[in-house]
Scaffold this active site. Structure first.
Site, PDB file in Angstrom:
ATOM      1  N   LYS A  22       2.501   8.963  -9.246  1.00 20.10           N
ATOM      2  CA  LYS A  22       2.364   7.503  -9.420  1.00 20.10           C
ATOM      3  C   LYS A  22       0.917   7.134  -9.738  1.00 20.10           C
ATOM      4  CE  LYS A  22       1.829   4.854  -5.581  1.00 20.10           C
ATOM      5  NZ  LYS A  22       0.652   3.956  -5.534  1.00 20.10           N
ATOM      6  N   ASN A  23      -0.011   7.662  -8.943  1.00 18.75           N
ATOM      7  CA  ASN A  23      -1.398   7.218  -9.081  1.00 18.75           C
ATOM      8  C   ASN A  23      -2.085   7.797 -10.312  1.00 18.75           C
ATOM      9  OD1 ASN A  23      -1.015   5.670  -6.872  1.00 18.75           O
ATOM     10  ND2 ASN A  23      -2.209   6.934  -5.455  1.00 18.75           N
ATOM     11  N   ARG A 106      -1.587  -3.835  -7.158  1.00 20.72           N
ATOM     12  CA  ARG A 106      -3.034  -3.916  -7.317  1.00 20.72           C
ATOM     13  C   ARG A 106      -3.538  -3.099  -8.490  1.00 20.72           C
ATOM     14  NH1 ARG A 106      -6.558  -5.365  -3.776  1.00 20.72           N
ATOM     15  NH2 ARG A 106      -7.819  -3.704  -4.652  1.00 20.72           N
ATOM     16  N   CYS A 130      -4.818  -6.237   1.081  1.00 17.77           N
ATOM     17  CA  CYS A 130      -3.452  -5.833   1.368  1.00 17.77           C
ATOM     18  C   CYS A 130      -3.396  -5.248   2.772  1.00 17.77           C
ATOM     19  CB  CYS A 130      -2.935  -4.847   0.326  1.00 17.77           C
ATOM     20  SG  CYS A 130      -3.804  -3.303   0.349  1.00 17.77           S
ATOM     21  N   ARG A 135      -9.628  -4.835  -0.258  1.00 16.65           N
ATOM     22  CA  ARG A 135      -9.759  -3.849  -1.344  1.00 16.65           C
ATOM     23  C   ARG A 135     -10.525  -4.497  -2.493  1.00 16.65           C
ATOM     24  NH1 ARG A 135      -4.275  -0.692  -2.097  1.00 16.65           N
ATOM     25  NH2 ARG A 135      -5.605   0.627  -3.380  1.00 16.65           N
ATOM     26  N   ASP A 342      -4.125   8.925   1.702  1.00 15.44           N
ATOM     27  CA  ASP A 342      -2.706   8.638   1.459  1.00 15.44           C
ATOM     28  C   ASP A 342      -1.763   9.592   2.195  1.00 15.44           C
ATOM     29  OD1 ASP A 342      -3.525   6.559  -0.126  1.00 15.44           O
ATOM     30  OD2 ASP A 342      -3.265   7.632  -2.013  1.00 15.44           O
ATOM     31  N   ARG A 434       8.011   1.584  -3.859  1.00 16.66           N
ATOM     32  CA  ARG A 434       6.853   1.479  -4.751  1.00 16.66           C
ATOM     33  C   ARG A 434       6.289   2.857  -5.088  1.00 16.66           C
ATOM     34  NH1 ARG A 434       2.580  -0.953  -1.918  1.00 16.66           N
ATOM     35  NH2 ARG A 434       1.538  -0.127  -3.737  1.00 16.66           N
TER      36      ARG A 434
END
Ligand code: EPU
Length: 464
Positions: A22-23, A106, A130, A135, A342, A434
């Site tokens: 995802k990132n 974001r 958040c 952030r 994470d 997500r």
């Protein structure tokens, strides 16, 4: 709103293919705005954040064509690392990322650099804080200003443009930029500035650049598009600006956080799982702590993936087993190659049942401990002191109704629920969608007893 109902006490056994990251995919998708040529991306995970990015790209004038959109309940999907997506920026006049998209994701901030560099103008709603803390995006703005952009805040929007020169559209100008902040480097800030600098005039050097593998993957895509980026993966990245970028074909790296989460899931259930397409090269810090806890992580036989890829340390097959009492450890989250923030929450779930006292220090997001109170509801013994949590291992967790506060906290509570006695109900699991593709389906395929309950439909209903 969906919730998960988990019956704890079942070992996880079996195989999984790690999905695309995802990132890595989010800034890569944003970088397609740097060209009007088609970009083809493979192994893009089917996640809520990725769909939000598709929506944003469409608003910004791109055609987005997703291939292999398999229905969520199709088991064949389990062996696929992600979709193929074809993107082309067709209308380059639209440059506004509105608040209603940015507030849900974001990472929308990633379009700021590419829009500025290619279209000379960008208006991106300022992301708020958040659940994991403040952030800020000050480093993104500082970096883009250093490249010559003029940036102001107007009614909650970041409004940025490249000043004209001699009445003609201007171009960003290469510069030497320091991107370190109070918590180290910035991942998406590095992505934003690096992407923008590809089209700047002259050479840009980013010092204190983020070294995360997702930055390397983005640099690889940019270079495939014709950019000249050197040093990605180190704290100094050099970018020689070019006039324009072209199309490219790129395969997104596997998700190291998803892989780390499933490793913790195997460990907490005393399980035995094999992960294919596993980015071991990016997981050294996680594996180091897991081994200290007593988890065995070993390279495995060739996976179903193309055998030639097995020599790629970012796409290996590994077996993760745990059949003994867990030892306590100390761990501190840090920028890559340190232990990733994470995976902090998932590791905390694991350490709640270790044989002794563990100490977890969070150095990226000092407030990222909302899962502590929920784990405590399940019988975990955790004392928080500022950015440190002291976890006194207990013999058993007990199922309870709990609330997911953010993406990784959701994963943490699922792991705890699988290890707990009795039933755990996790509310607000939309956070999970997500960042984890079909997590409940994938866990069930490994033997977990987990159901998604839709408030309206009752037990067993799958979200679409
Ligand atoms: N920071 C600043 N100023 C900035 C930017 C960041 O002070 O302008 C601070 C942050 O507040 C934080 C630290 O620097 O304390 C690092 O933040 P960073 O900018 O690196 O985070 P990010 O790029 O916004 C990405 C991931 C996060 C992950 C962090 C850290 C994506 C889409 N998000 O965020 O992922 O936690 O890097 O590795 O890539 C997640 O997937 O659950 C997630 C939150």
């Amino acid at each position: 709103m969906d919730k998960f109902v988990i019956q704890g006490g079942h070992r996880l056994c079996g195989r999984l293919v790690v999905k695309g990251s995802k990132n890595a995919a989010l800034p890569i998708l944003a970088a397609t705005l740097l060209t009007d040529q088609p970009v083809h991306l493979h192994d893009v995970p089917a996640l809520a954040d990725i769909s939000s990015m598709f929506g944003l790209l469409r608003e910004l004038g791109c055609s987005v064509d997703v291939r292999n959109p398999v229905p969520t309940s199709d088991p064949a999907r389990m062996s696929i690392a992600g979709d193929t997506v074809h993107i082309r920026a067709e209308d380059e006049t639209r440059s506004h990322a509105r608040y209603d998209i940015v507030r849900t994701m974001r990472a929308s901030i990633c379009v700021l650099g590419p829009l500025l560099a290619r279209r000379g103008y960008a208006k991106v709603s300022m992301p708020g804080g958040c659940a994991i803390g403040d952030r800020p995006v000050d480093l993104h703005i500082r970096g883009l200003r250093a490249l010559g952009a003029e940036i102001n805040l107007d009614q909650g929007d970041i409004v940025a443009h490249v000043p004209k020169r001699g009445g003609k559209p201007g171009r960003l100008v290469g510069a030497r930029i320091f991107l370190g902040g109070p918590f180290g480097s910035t991942v998406l800030g590095t992505a934003n500035v690096m992407s923008a600098a590809t089209l700047a005039q002259g050479v840009t050097t980013i010092e204190c650049a983020a070294c995360e593998p997702e930055v390397v993957d983005l640099a690889n895509l940019l270079n495939a598009m014709g950019a000249k980026v050197h040093g990605a993966g180190s704290p100094r990245i050099t970018i020689e600006g070019v006039e324009s970028l072209g199309g490219a074909d790129h395969r997104v790296i596997p998700d190291r956080i998803e892989a780390g989460t499933y490793m913790c899931a195997a460990a907490i259930t005393n399980g035995d799982i094999t992960l294919e397409n596993c980015p071991m090269d990016a997981l050294m810090a996680v594996v180091d702590r897991l081994e200290a806890i007593g988890v065995v992580v070993t390279p495995s036989e060739t996976g179903r993936d193309a055998p030639a890829l097995e020599s790629d340390p970012m796409r290996t097959t590994v077996r993760v087993t745990c059949s003994r009492n867990l030892r306590p450890v100390e761990l501190t989250t840090q920028p890559h190659p340190g232990f990733p923030t994470d995976v902090q929450a998932q590791m905390m779930a694991l350490l709640t049942i270790a044989d002794g006292i563990s100490v977890i220090t969070e150095r990226i997001y000092p407030e990222r401990f909302l899962h502590v109170a929920e784990l405590s509801r399940m019988g975990a013994r955790i004392q928080r002191q500022g950015a440190t949590a002291v976890v006194s291992g207990t013999r058993r967790l007990i199922g309870a109704p709990v609330m997911a506060s953010d993406l990784r906290a959701s994963a943490c509570l699922i792991l705890a629920g699988m290890a707990a006695e009795g039933t755990t109900t996790i509310n607000r699991v939309y956070h999970l969608d997500r960042g984890y593709e079909q997590m409940e389906t994938r866990l069930r395929s490994l033997g977990a007893k987990i159901e998604r309950v839709s408030e309206k439909a009752g037990v067993g209903a799958e979200a679409v």
